[in-house]
Design a protein around this motif. Sequence first.
Motif, PDB file in Angstrom:
ATOM      1  N   LEU A  22      54.201 -49.173 -29.867  1.00  0.00           N
ATOM      2  CA  LEU A  22      53.481 -47.590 -29.521  1.00  0.00           C
ATOM      3  C   LEU A  22      52.625 -47.767 -28.549  1.00  0.00           C
ATOM      4  CD1 LEU A  22      53.302 -45.239 -31.158  1.00  0.00           C
ATOM      5  CD2 LEU A  22      51.458 -46.313 -32.576  1.00  0.00           C
ATOM      6  N   VAL A  23      51.891 -48.919 -28.460  1.00  0.00           N
ATOM      7  CA  VAL A  23      50.889 -48.779 -27.314  1.00  0.00           C
ATOM      8  C   VAL A  23      51.723 -48.858 -25.919  1.00  0.00           C
ATOM      9  CG1 VAL A  23      49.122 -50.054 -25.770  1.00  0.00           C
ATOM     10  CG2 VAL A  23      49.137 -49.909 -28.414  1.00  0.00           C
ATOM     11  N   ALA A  24      52.805 -49.277 -25.781  1.00  0.00           N
ATOM     12  CA  ALA A  24      53.711 -49.280 -24.501  1.00  0.00           C
ATOM     13  C   ALA A  24      54.272 -47.799 -24.331  1.00  0.00           C
ATOM     14  CB  ALA A  24      54.799 -50.625 -24.519  1.00  0.00           C
ATOM     15  N   ALA A  25      54.335 -47.237 -25.065  1.00  0.00           N
ATOM     16  CA  ALA A  25      55.141 -45.743 -25.036  1.00  0.00           C
ATOM     17  C   ALA A  25      54.118 -45.035 -24.275  1.00  0.00           C
ATOM     18  CB  ALA A  25      55.586 -45.406 -26.400  1.00  0.00           C
ATOM     19  N   HIS A  26      52.742 -45.298 -24.469  1.00  0.00           N
ATOM     20  CA  HIS A  26      51.911 -44.474 -23.731  1.00  0.00           C
ATOM     21  C   HIS A  26      51.635 -44.684 -22.280  1.00  0.00           C
ATOM     22  CE1 HIS A  26      50.833 -43.962 -28.076  1.00  0.00           C
ATOM     23  NE2 HIS A  26      50.205 -42.898 -27.614  1.00  0.00           N
ATOM     24  N   TYR A  47      51.510 -35.515 -26.322  1.00  0.00           N
ATOM     25  CA  TYR A  47      50.234 -35.399 -26.711  1.00  0.00           C
ATOM     26  C   TYR A  47      49.492 -36.512 -26.030  1.00  0.00           C
ATOM     27  CZ  TYR A  47      50.863 -38.995 -30.532  1.00  0.00           C
ATOM     28  OH  TYR A  47      51.406 -40.045 -31.174  1.00  0.00           O
ATOM     29  N   TYR A  48      47.997 -36.352 -26.147  1.00  0.00           N
ATOM     30  CA  TYR A  48      47.109 -37.498 -25.318  1.00  0.00           C
ATOM     31  C   TYR A  48      46.074 -38.197 -26.141  1.00  0.00           C
ATOM     32  CZ  TYR A  48      49.179 -34.234 -21.857  1.00  0.00           C
ATOM     33  OH  TYR A  48      50.054 -33.365 -21.059  1.00  0.00           O
ATOM     34  N   LYS A 104      49.293 -40.697 -22.260  1.00  0.00           N
ATOM     35  CA  LYS A 104      50.182 -39.571 -22.751  1.00  0.00           C
ATOM     36  C   LYS A 104      51.415 -40.360 -23.327  1.00  0.00           C
ATOM     37  CE  LYS A 104      52.713 -37.876 -19.547  1.00  0.00           C
ATOM     38  NZ  LYS A 104      53.210 -36.779 -18.498  1.00  0.00           N
ATOM     39  N   ILE A 105      51.772 -39.592 -24.459  1.00  0.00           N
ATOM     40  CA  ILE A 105      52.972 -40.054 -25.164  1.00  0.00           C
ATOM     41  C   ILE A 105      53.853 -38.900 -25.174  1.00  0.00           C
ATOM     42  CG2 ILE A 105      52.108 -39.926 -27.518  1.00  0.00           C
ATOM     43  CD1 ILE A 105      54.096 -42.145 -28.135  1.00  0.00           C
ATOM     44  N   SER A 106      55.306 -38.911 -24.721  1.00  0.00           N
ATOM     45  CA  SER A 106      56.074 -37.936 -25.049  1.00  0.00           C
ATOM     46  C   SER A 106      56.659 -37.624 -26.553  1.00  0.00           C
ATOM     47  CB  SER A 106      57.416 -38.039 -24.052  1.00  0.00           C
ATOM     48  OG  SER A 106      58.353 -39.081 -24.557  1.00  0.00           O
ATOM     49  N   PHE A 107      56.965 -36.241 -26.478  1.00  0.00           N
ATOM     50  CA  PHE A 107      57.541 -35.896 -27.926  1.00  0.00           C
ATOM     51  C   PHE A 107      58.715 -36.913 -28.354  1.00  0.00           C
ATOM     52  CE2 PHE A 107      60.490 -33.553 -30.652  1.00  0.00           C
ATOM     53  CZ  PHE A 107      59.736 -33.375 -31.842  1.00  0.00           C
ATOM     54  N   ASP A 108      59.412 -37.303 -27.418  1.00  0.00           N
ATOM     55  CA  ASP A 108      60.919 -37.805 -27.710  1.00  0.00           C
ATOM     56  C   ASP A 108      60.269 -39.284 -28.070  1.00  0.00           C
ATOM     57  OD1 ASP A 108      62.515 -35.801 -27.243  1.00  0.00           O
ATOM     58  OD2 ASP A 108      62.916 -36.257 -25.332  1.00  0.00           O
ATOM     59  N   ASP A 109      59.574 -39.988 -27.461  1.00  0.00           N
ATOM     60  CA  ASP A 109      59.115 -41.443 -27.678  1.00  0.00           C
ATOM     61  C   ASP A 109      58.344 -41.452 -28.991  1.00  0.00           C
ATOM     62  OD1 ASP A 109      60.219 -42.408 -25.406  1.00  0.00           O
ATOM     63  OD2 ASP A 109      58.242 -42.297 -24.225  1.00  0.00           O
ATOM     64  N   PHE A 110      57.767 -40.221 -29.257  1.00  0.00           N
ATOM     65  CA  PHE A 110      56.879 -40.210 -30.540  1.00  0.00           C
ATOM     66  C   PHE A 110      58.075 -40.240 -31.584  1.00  0.00           C
ATOM     67  CE2 PHE A 110      55.803 -37.648 -34.391  1.00  0.00           C
ATOM     68  CZ  PHE A 110      54.478 -38.114 -34.652  1.00  0.00           C
ATOM     69  N   GLN A 111      58.940 -39.465 -31.566  1.00  0.00           N
ATOM     70  CA  GLN A 111      59.932 -39.176 -32.528  1.00  0.00           C
ATOM     71  C   GLN A 111      60.929 -40.508 -32.693  1.00  0.00           C
ATOM     72  OE1 GLN A 111      59.301 -36.378 -34.431  1.00  0.00           O
ATOM     73  NE2 GLN A 111      61.387 -36.051 -34.429  1.00  0.00           N
ATOM     74  N   LEU A 112      61.156 -41.194 -31.775  1.00  0.00           N
ATOM     75  CA  LEU A 112      61.744 -42.311 -31.996  1.00  0.00           C
ATOM     76  C   LEU A 112      60.843 -43.528 -32.675  1.00  0.00           C
ATOM     77  CD1 LEU A 112      64.632 -43.940 -30.982  1.00  0.00           C
ATOM     78  CD2 LEU A 112      63.101 -44.927 -29.085  1.00  0.00           C
ATOM     79  N   LEU A 113      59.568 -43.775 -32.329  1.00  0.00           N
ATOM     80  CA  LEU A 113      58.944 -44.699 -33.003  1.00  0.00           C
ATOM     81  C   LEU A 113      58.523 -44.283 -34.401  1.00  0.00           C
ATOM     82  CD1 LEU A 113      56.554 -45.630 -29.744  1.00  0.00           C
ATOM     83  CD2 LEU A 113      58.341 -46.998 -30.968  1.00  0.00           C
TER      84      LEU A 113
END
Length: 190
Positions: A22-26, A47-48, A104-113
């Motif tokens: 999760l941290v790496a996706a930011h 989101y940020y 920042k994390i993208s919506f797509d990365d958020f959804q995947l995780l």
Amino acid sequence: MKDIVRSAYRHPLLVGEDLERLVAAHHRCEVEKGKVLIPEGQVAGEYYILQSGLIRAFVHDYEGSEITTEFFVAGEIAIVPDSLFQRSPSKETLVAATNSVLWKISFDDFQLLFHQVPGFSEWGRLWFTQQLFAMKQRSLEMITAKATDRYLRLVTEKPQIIQHVPLKQIASFLGITDTSLSRIRKEISQ
């Protein structure tokens, strides 16, 4: 300095390799004061998490005046949830009130995780519950608390806002006029 990201996702079920994914996706980004992160009318794509600085959310009322709906400070998640999760045009504008450092994390990365990491979905449920509670408390305070008490609470909970944000924006957040806020500040300082 991804410790701020780890801290934002503190949850007993979100640890070890899952937390590190999760941290790496930011991704770190620096923005200057006045930078619009999410404009009104655009679908939020991320989101940020704030490492430093202030982010302000605002809407335009029926007369076209800016009304501040939220201030986000270090350690908080700056987000327009209805736009991000319902994939709808944002009714709010998210803007840097000061120079800020964000993760920042993208919506797509958020959804995947969110679908791959069970602890993340539990964290999300808890986070949304806390946000709903805070929103309800704020709407009740706007009706039941005196303007002076609302101002004092803001000073206590987020003093950096008082130091860095124009009074007009603070007044709109508190639901009062600039003149009323000036009077309150004068009374408190005496």
